[in-house]
Write an enzyme that holds these catalytic residues in place. Structure first.
Site, PDB file in Angstrom:
ATOM      1  N   GLU A 132       0.948  -1.321  -0.022  1.00  0.00           N
ATOM      2  CA  GLU A 132       0.171   0.115   0.002  1.00  0.00           C
ATOM      3  C   GLU A 132       0.842   1.225   0.035  1.00  0.00           C
ATOM      4  OE1 GLU A 132      -2.250   0.662   3.664  1.00  0.00           O
ATOM      5  OE2 GLU A 132      -3.745   1.849   2.399  1.00  0.00           O
ATOM      6  N   LYS A 206      -9.530   2.137  -2.576  1.00  0.00           N
ATOM      7  CA  LYS A 206      -9.751   1.664  -1.174  1.00  0.00           C
ATOM      8  C   LYS A 206     -11.409   2.128  -0.681  1.00  0.00           C
ATOM      9  CE  LYS A 206      -7.418   1.649   3.178  1.00  0.00           C
ATOM     10  NZ  LYS A 206      -6.067   2.229   3.978  1.00  0.00           N
ATOM     11  N   CYS A 247      -5.611  -2.617   2.528  1.00  0.00           N
ATOM     12  CA  CYS A 247      -5.431  -2.628   3.983  1.00  0.00           C
ATOM     13  C   CYS A 247      -6.687  -2.651   4.662  1.00  0.00           C
ATOM     14  CB  CYS A 247      -4.684  -1.331   4.132  1.00  0.00           C
ATOM     15  SG  CYS A 247      -3.941  -1.197   5.929  1.00  0.00           S
TER      16      CYS A 247
END
Ligand SMILES: NC(=O)CC(=O)C(=O)O
Length: 374
Positions: A132, A206, A247
């Site tokens: 990330e 994300k 994440c």
């Protein structure tokens, strides 16, 4: 509170009524509604979304309309069935997971990532995963400065131009970690997947922004600068069907379950957990996503820099479909090379046929986008 009474003959009608209600009444895009609508074969179903806090649908159920588990057939649910695993070009191959040291020097980060990908490929990796936010420090101050216009490509996005070039030159698939993306006046935390021809196959923004506040330990608000993505991302590559999360997305099991129900072999989560949550949650979440969904999970973190504003936990890992850690590393820079064999998915699913044993008469997964597309 909105209330309506549905006389249901069976759960199939109920299910479509609920789905239609959601799709028609919510002013939010579909992807902002919950992925799951719990189904309770009792008298009352409560549905929650942001606008209709307490949309209640009462069911006059008669006991014969509730299917017993032994009689339940997934196809009777009226929902899109789970898709079988597809047959990719490669079913057994090496994955390279590049845990990279990230610096404030963007050009250096790009060249460094290129070298790491080349090294992984040289060691036999046909799929390479990056961390990330690998081209920029992980901070709200940096995101706007390092952000690239991925859709404009080339000069506007040197990081993804490098990923495209290297994947086509080495004929490998690259799950390109994530970088800050600029699109109009918005910023996203975005992962690009490149195929062996160097073409951009998928772009995942994300979905769940990392807003955390543990006083005295860690406070970080991605939502200060970033906008959340709107779509789950699943992509067919030469090395299998891959579900992508970034994440914090790993904490939301519904996303992983949706990917599994869409036939994913592998979930890739570029991620930068931290020194507070990392020790307890990082491996736990990866193993949970893998064992619950009986698929492979790969994570890739930046290497730890104890002097950085945000200190990453590291410990990039590959987990197998039995929840077993197949390969992992500490917190320093490293390249993991490990084998993935999709025949093991079939084996584990035969050993423990969870998909067949699910109590669809008691609870069901609703993939909102697939229901909407029906
Ligand atoms: N950095 C993240 O997005 C997530 C994280 O560190 C956590 O969930 O903990």
């Amino acid at each position: 509170m909105k209330s309506s009474v549905v006389s249901s003959k069976n759960l199939i009608r109920l299910q479509s009524a609920i789905s239609r209600s959601f799709l028609q009444h919510s002013s939010k895009p579909i992807s902002q509604t919950p992925f799951f609508i719990p189904i309770f074969p009792t008298n009352t179903i409560n549905l929650y979304n942001q606008r209709y806090q307490n949309l209640q649908i009462q069911i006059r159920s008669n006991s014969s309309s509730i299917m017993s588990s032994s009689a339940f057939k997934p196809e009777q649910a009226g929902l899109p069935p789970a898709l079988p695993l597809p047959s990719p070009l490669l079913t057994k191959f090496k994955i390279g997971i590049c845990q990279l040291a990230v610096t404030p020097d963007k050009e250096r980060n790009i060249q460094h990532a290129r070298k790491a990908i080349e090294e992984a490929a040289q060691k036999g990796a046909q799929l390479v995963v990056l961390p990330e936010i690998w081209n920029s420090p992980y901070s709200n101050d940096s995101f706007p400065v390092y952000a690239e216009d991925i859709d404009a490509g080339h000069d506007a996005s040197p990081s993804t131009a490098m990923l495209s070039e290297v994947s086509s030159r080495l004929k490998i698939t690259v799950v390109g970690g994530s970088i800050p993306e600029r699109c109009g006046d918005k910023l996203y935390n975005t992962c690009c997947v490149f195929g062996t021809d160097g073409n951009l196959k998928a772009k995942h923004r994300k979905i769940h922004l990392f807003d955390i506040d543990i006083p005295g330990k860690i406070t970080f608000m991605e939502s200060k600068t970033l906008t959340a993505g709107e779509t789950p991302t699943i992509v067919d590559t030469d090395v299998g069907r891959i579900g992508v999360g970034i994440c914090y997305d790993i904490r939301f099991q519904e996303l992983a379950m949706i990917y599994a129900s869409r036939g994913a072999h592998l979930l890739c989560y570029p991620g930068a957990f931290n020194m507070t949550t990392g020790p307890l949650h990082w491996e736990l979440l990866q193993r949970a996503r893998a064992v619950d969904n009986q698929l492979y999970v790969a994570t890739c973190s930046p290497a730890r820099d104890a002097g950085a504003g945000y200190v990453a936990w590291g410990h990039s890992t590959l987990v197998g479909p039995f929840g077993e850690v197949l390969a992992t590393t500490e917190h320093d820079e490293d390249i993991i090379i490990a084998e993935i064999d999709y025949s093991i998915l079939e084996q584990r699913r035969a050993n423990l046929p969870l998909a067949k044993q699910r109590r669809g008469d008691l609870y069901q997964l609703v993939d909102i986008r697939r229901v909407g597309a029906h």
